[in-house]
Design an enzyme around this catalytic site. Structure first.
Site, PDB file in Angstrom:
ATOM      1  N   ASP A   1       0.850  -1.181   0.000  1.00 36.99           N
ATOM      2  CA  ASP A   1       0.000   0.000   0.000  1.00 36.99           C
ATOM      3  C   ASP A   1       0.895   1.244   0.000  1.00 36.99           C
ATOM      4  OD1 ASP A   1      -2.374   1.534   0.215  1.00 36.99           O
ATOM      5  OD2 ASP A   1      -2.074   1.697   2.367  1.00 36.99           O
TER       6      ASP A   1
ATOM      7  N   GLU B   1      -3.805  19.426   0.666  1.00 35.11           N
ATOM      8  CA  GLU B   1      -4.540  20.679   0.797  1.00 35.11           C
ATOM      9  C   GLU B   1      -4.238  21.360   2.118  1.00 35.11           C
ATOM     10  OE1 GLU B   1      -8.399  20.899  -1.952  1.00 35.11           O
ATOM     11  OE2 GLU B   1      -8.753  19.979   0.000  1.00 35.11           O
TER      12      GLU B   1
ATOM     13  N   LYS C   1      -9.700  15.214 -12.402  1.00 36.99           N
ATOM     14  CA  LYS C   1      -8.322  15.500 -11.970  1.00 36.99           C
ATOM     15  C   LYS C   1      -8.119  16.973 -11.620  1.00 36.99           C
ATOM     16  CE  LYS C   1      -6.093  11.800 -14.626  1.00 36.99           C
ATOM     17  NZ  LYS C   1      -7.312  11.260 -15.225  1.00 36.99           N
TER      18      LYS C   1
ATOM     19  N   LYS D   1      -7.644  24.437  -9.434  1.00 38.00           N
ATOM     20  CA  LYS D   1      -6.323  23.812  -9.368  1.00 38.00           C
ATOM     21  C   LYS D   1      -6.471  22.356  -9.788  1.00 38.00           C
ATOM     22  CE  LYS D   1      -6.605  22.356  -4.511  1.00 38.00           C
ATOM     23  NZ  LYS D   1      -6.052  22.494  -3.153  1.00 38.00           N
TER      24      LYS D   1
ATOM     25  N   THR E   1      -2.703   1.200  -4.532  1.00 39.22           N
ATOM     26  CA  THR E   1      -3.207   2.277  -3.680  1.00 39.22           C
ATOM     27  C   THR E   1      -4.556   2.758  -4.169  1.00 39.22           C
ATOM     28  OG1 THR E   1      -2.749   4.521  -2.884  1.00 39.22           O
ATOM     29  CG2 THR E   1      -1.915   3.957  -5.063  1.00 39.22           C
TER      30      THR E   1
ATOM     31  N   ARG F   1      -6.110   4.160  -7.498  1.00 38.41           N
ATOM     32  CA  ARG F   1      -7.569   4.129  -7.391  1.00 38.41           C
ATOM     33  C   ARG F   1      -8.096   2.704  -7.381  1.00 38.41           C
ATOM     34  NH1 ARG F   1      -9.074   8.595  -5.194  1.00 38.41           N
ATOM     35  NH2 ARG F   1     -11.111   8.726  -6.152  1.00 38.41           N
TER      36      ARG F   1
ATOM     37  N   LYS G   1      -7.393  -5.097  -5.250  1.00 42.23           N
ATOM     38  CA  LYS G   1      -6.091  -5.424  -4.674  1.00 42.23           C
ATOM     39  C   LYS G   1      -5.950  -6.933  -4.463  1.00 42.23           C
ATOM     40  CE  LYS G   1      -5.220  -1.078  -2.209  1.00 42.23           C
ATOM     41  NZ  LYS G   1      -4.888  -0.456  -0.910  1.00 42.23           N
TER      42      LYS G   1
ATOM     43  N   ASN H   1      -8.669  -1.296   4.282  1.00 45.83           N
ATOM     44  CA  ASN H   1      -8.813  -1.585   2.851  1.00 45.83           C
ATOM     45  C   ASN H   1      -7.747  -2.534   2.345  1.00 45.83           C
ATOM     46  OD1 ASN H   1      -6.845   0.451   3.277  1.00 45.83           O
ATOM     47  ND2 ASN H   1      -6.942   1.023   1.139  1.00 45.83           N
ATOM     48  N   ASP H   2      -6.744  -2.826   3.160  1.00 43.35           N
ATOM     49  CA  ASP H   2      -5.670  -3.736   2.758  1.00 43.35           C
ATOM     50  C   ASP H   2      -5.872  -5.157   3.271  1.00 43.35           C
ATOM     51  OD1 ASP H   2      -4.246  -1.559   1.593  1.00 43.35           O
ATOM     52  OD2 ASP H   2      -3.548  -0.990   3.586  1.00 43.35           O
TER      53      ASP H   2
END
Length: 912
Positions: free
Chosen positions: A349, A459, A506, A525, A634, A716, A722, A745-746
């Site tokens: 990850d 951010e 994006k 941005k 990831t 994504r 995965k 999530n892993d």
């Protein structure tokens, strides 16, 4: 207000209850009788077995392999009187001990899992589930949540309530209005949601669109504020459950190799038995004789081997746990520690594993001038002068002629910093410090009490940087934002629209109105690949973006566009209409936004660095030199993943990168695969959506090309993807995989891999042989010999060190020898079989027997003072066996010495 939700997971009987189809649903507030369909049971169940399937399941997982099945059939044969060779316990006790320990180990794990499930299921009204925010306790109508157990991201994410319900006087009024929520069918996408909220008792009826910003998935935690909502999905329909795969029963490669060799030995055993019967010309009940010979020669595959292997693994696991160089390590599976020496692919990850998820602002580029960490004081002085000079609000053309150049630079820097301070989704939160309460701290904007929260840590780093140069974000809610200038003046901005970042776009945009001047400005941005076609023509954007990217920086392009009141009103009408669409909403909304994204003014480039974990770069280099290929999987954005891969040196500076473009059809995937096929020694970067299309139509071709890449980055990715990648690597290459992760999530990826490493945010048996012709204690002495003595070769494998650990780390290429599996190859196995035949023949040689007999007589005479003749016989017997072993092994040791002398192994020069 309160939260009335619980974390849920799939009911094991839900499929039997007719809940197999996933459909959109309409949920009425306060009217359960209007429910259109039954929902899965609201409980969690992570156990592999239940009360009835536990024992059969454990036994099946043990005896589905020939090695264990062989000993079970051997023990069962002793119930047949004509085949019995000794007491039953000589066969059943060792097997029973092995099974007992295995069953106890599985039972303990199941009990622990049951207790964890019970704890979670009892947390009613504490742990939020899948829901739509209807009302929050915050004055600004928003709250934050943590999603680290869902997507691995440690930052807080902003979530917004439904506007019309937030204006209700009390939470109880939610049940008095006539309203409902329409939601899409359950799916695995955790990054998007489509729904609508409708209130019918108003005049006119109110319709509000619902998106991902209005949702809270299961396995997330409310970090700030409290919420009241409505449950939309439960049980197996949860995003987190649909992205979780069932854990599989893992068996080490070493065990599989031993299982294969056991089959070969059994085949040899059958051949020998047939030969023995053939020498008797198949006389009498020859078929019965075959079985008796099989039992007589059954110790060719000793059950002590299974005991010794398990013990060796346990000691190896204990040594890993006690290793001072990796403190805090916990070995969860003591049956597969040897897998770590055979890994060919490492899948890791990104966030929290390779990186610390801490961003640092490094570079501001204006085209003609760039500011780094050592020149930020210049930026600060420009910002200060922009708000202290009386002409700072004038256009450059109206500034005095004598200061035109200086004012132009200051104006450009000021506009860039101002844009960075506005175009984001960051909210300042004021925490109580024991002296000033939260309300008072927020009212006076005290710096010591303020922390920034956002869905993306980069951010936060940008807003922290603008604060360091003099323009501070001090307040924000759903509709307004406040900035403080270096002189202490508060600038108020009204937030008219926000366009969040998406993987498809994006980019992120915001439309604000300056309350002091009434000007409406559209700030945006995003990544250079999309912003290059949006901003006005320039000749430096592409070059400077490439230079900053090569430094491992995450680059964002910042731009702006001034709007008139008429332009904005026309846009708003079209935008609201597009957001209310249920079908093709994303496409319609994107089309409306794109109408504004033309000829925007390029302001600056920003470069942010994601801080890596300690020693990530040398570690990845060592793994690469050891022949291990590293894949990064990831859920983060493509640009972020690519920058991290470069910064961590997962992708070296000399390697080319092929960014797999977005594909949605079979034809597009075919063309892109052909383009990728023409490149050699090239790292691959691919998104989860494109990966899904490739695996659907060209699974074999894609995996063949990807496995040849020196490095692969998949961004994504959902948790299911995965795990799918890990499974495909195992199937297509036949190599061992290791997965490393730190978030919920892993889990699927870690469970699917041959070895799983989770980063924390971080019985000894004896083999019994029966000899009817010796006393009981002398039988037990032989048992001790057959267990303790035969453990020495196994522990020699555990404790043996060909080279020192320092040398192994200095020359990781030595690891490649382990990947060949030579210690247990068929060649090695054949050599040891020939050696055993040689030793057996030598032990039957008459001269050797005479020598051993003389040694036996000598030992008997020396120990004649002892009164126990049986004990003397036992000791002498053991000495005889030892003497035979020494005599038979002496030539082998000489051959081994000569081989190491004239044909040394690859590591011999390093140890000299």
């Amino acid at each position: 207000t309160f939260t009335f939700f619980t974390r849920v997971k799939c009911c094991p009987w839900s499929r039997c209850c007719g809940m197999g189809d996933f459909r959109p649903r309409t949920v009425w507030l306060g009217h359960p009788e209007k429910r259109e369909q039954r929902y899965p049971k609201n409980v969690i169940n992570n156990q592999k077995y239940n009360f009835f399937t536990f024992l059969p399941g454990v036994l099946f997982n043990q005896f589905k392999y020939f090695f264990n099945l062989y000993f079970l059939l051997l023990a069962c044969s002793q119930f047949v009187e004509e085949l019995r060779l000794g007491a039953l316990y000589t066969y059943w006790v060792p097997l029973g001990l092995v099974l007992f320990i295995t069953i106890m180990r599985e039972a303990i794990e199941e009990i622990r899992c049951y207790l964890r499930d019970k704890e979670v299921n009892s947390q009613n009204q504490r742990v939020p589930a899948d829901m739509i925010f209807l009302r929050t306790s915050e004055r600004n109508g928003s709250c934050f949540l943590r999603t680290d157990q869902l997507d691995g991201e440690t930052d807080w994410k902003l979530r917004l309530p439904v506007a019309c319900t937030q204006r209700l006087p009390t939470a109880a009024d939610l049940l008095q209005i006539r309203s409902y929520v329409y939601a899409e069918e359950p799916n695995i996408d955790i990054h998007n949601f489509i729904g609508t909220f409708t209130r019918e008792d108003g005049d006119p009826p109110v319709n509000e669109s619902l998106s991902i910003e209005n949702t809270l998935w299961a396995s997330t935690v409310v970090a700030s504020g409290t919420v009241v909502g409505v449950v939309i999905y439960t049980g197996k329909e949860l995003r987190s459950v649909m992205n979780t795969s069932n854990p599989r029963h893992k068996v080490g490669l070493f065990d599989l190799e031993v299982n294969c060799l056991t089959k070969i030995l059994f085949g040899a055993l059958v051949v020998v038995s047939l030969v023995m019967v053939a020498l008797q010309h198949f006389a009498g009940r020859w078929y019965l004789q075959i079985f008796r010979f099989l039992l007589l020669f059954s110790h060719i595959v000793p059950i002590s081997l299974r005991v010794n292997l398990d013990m060796g693994k346990m000691v190896f696991s204990w040594m890993i746990k006690k290793d001072s160089k990796i403190p805090g390590t916990v070995v969860r599976a003591s049956t597969i520690p040897e897998q770590l020496g055979r890994i060919s692919y490492l899948l890791t990850d990104k966030t929290g594993t390779l990186t610390q998820n801490e961003m640092v602002f490094r570079r501001l580029h204006l085209g003609t001038v760039a500011y780094g960490m050592d020149s930020m004081d210049e930026v600060q002085s420009h910002v200060f002068s922009a708000y202290t000079q009386p002409t700072h609000d004038l256009p450059a053309s109206r500034a005095p002629a004598a200061t035109k150049v200086r004012k132009t630079i200051s104006s450009r820097v000021h506009e860039a910093v101002k844009a960075i301070a506005l175009v984001h989704n960051v909210t300042p939160v004021y925490e109580s410090n024991g002296v000033t309460d939260q309300a008072e701290a927020e009212q006076h904007y005290e710096d010591t009490c303020r922390v920034y929260q956002a869905s993306s840590p980069d951010e936060v780093s940008l807003v922290q940087w603008t604060e360091s140069v003099g323009l501070t974000l001090v307040g924000r809610d759903q509709s307004s934002m406040q900035l403080r200038t270096p002189t202490g003046q508060i600038l108020n901005f009204t937030i008219l629209q926000i366009f969040p970042f998406t993987y498809e776009s994006k980019r992120m945009g915001i439309i604000v109105r300056d309350e002091s001047t009434g000007e409406i400005t559209f700030y945006m941005k995003g990544a250079d690949v999309v912003m290059a076609g949006i901003v006005q023509y320039n000749d430096w954007l592409e070059e400077e973006c490439g230079n900053m990217a090569r430094e491992g920086l995450r680059v964002l392009v910042v731009s702006k566009k001034s709007l008139s009141e008429e332009q904005y009103q026309d846009f708003e009408a079209r935008y609201v209409q597009a957001k209310l669409s249920v079908h093709d909403r994303s496409l319609k909304v994107a089309t409306v936004i794109e109408s504004l994204e033309m000829e925007m003014e390029l302001l600056c480039l920003t470069g942010v660095e994601d801080q890596l974990q300690t020693d990530v770069r040398p570690t990845l280099e060592i793994l690469r030199n050891a022949g291990i290929r590293v894949w990064m999987l990831t859920g983060d954005k493509l640009e972020t993943a690519t920058c991290t891969a470069k910064n961590a040196h997962l992708i070296t500076r000399s390697q080319d990168i092929h960014i797999f473009r977005q594909v949605t059809t079979r034809g597009e995937a075919h063309l892109e695969l052909n383009a990728f096929r023409r490149k050699h020694d090239c790292a691959l970067v691919i998104s989860g959506d494109s990966l899904e299309v490739c695996l659907k139509y060209y699974e074999y071709e894609f995996m063949e090309l990807a496995c040849q890449c020196p490095a692969v980055v998949c961004c994504r990715c959902t948790p299911t993807q995965k795990a799918q990648i890990v499974r495909l690597l195992q199937e297509r290459t036949g190599k061992l995989t290791c997965a490393v992760g730190d978030g919920g999530n892993d889990v699927s990826m870690i469970q699917e891999a041959d070895c799983g490493v989770g980063v924390e945010g971080k019985a000894v048996f004896s083999s019994v042989f029966y000899f009817a012709s010796v006393p009981l204690y002398q039988g037990f002495l032989i048992i001790g010999y057959s267990t303790i003595y035969t453990m020495f070769p196994v522990f020699s494998l555990v404790l043996d060190k060909d080279v020192k650990s320092e040398v192994a780390m200095l020359y990781p290429e030595l690891y490649k020898d382990l990947l060949k599996g030579r210690p247990l190859s068929f060649k090695t196995f054949l050599i040891w079989v020939l050696i055993s035949i040689y030793q057996g023949k030598l032990c039957l040689n008459k001269r050797v027997l005479i020598y051993c007999f003389l040694l036996f007589i000598t030992l008997t005479c020396v120990s004649s003072t002892l009164t126990d003749v049986h004990f003397i016989t036992t000791v002498s017997f053991l000495w005889k066996v030892t003497a035979i072993t020494l005599v038979s092994c002496l030539p082998l040791y000489i051959l081994k010495y000569l081989r190491r002398r004239f044909s040394p192994p690859s590591y011999s020069k390093l140890t000299s």
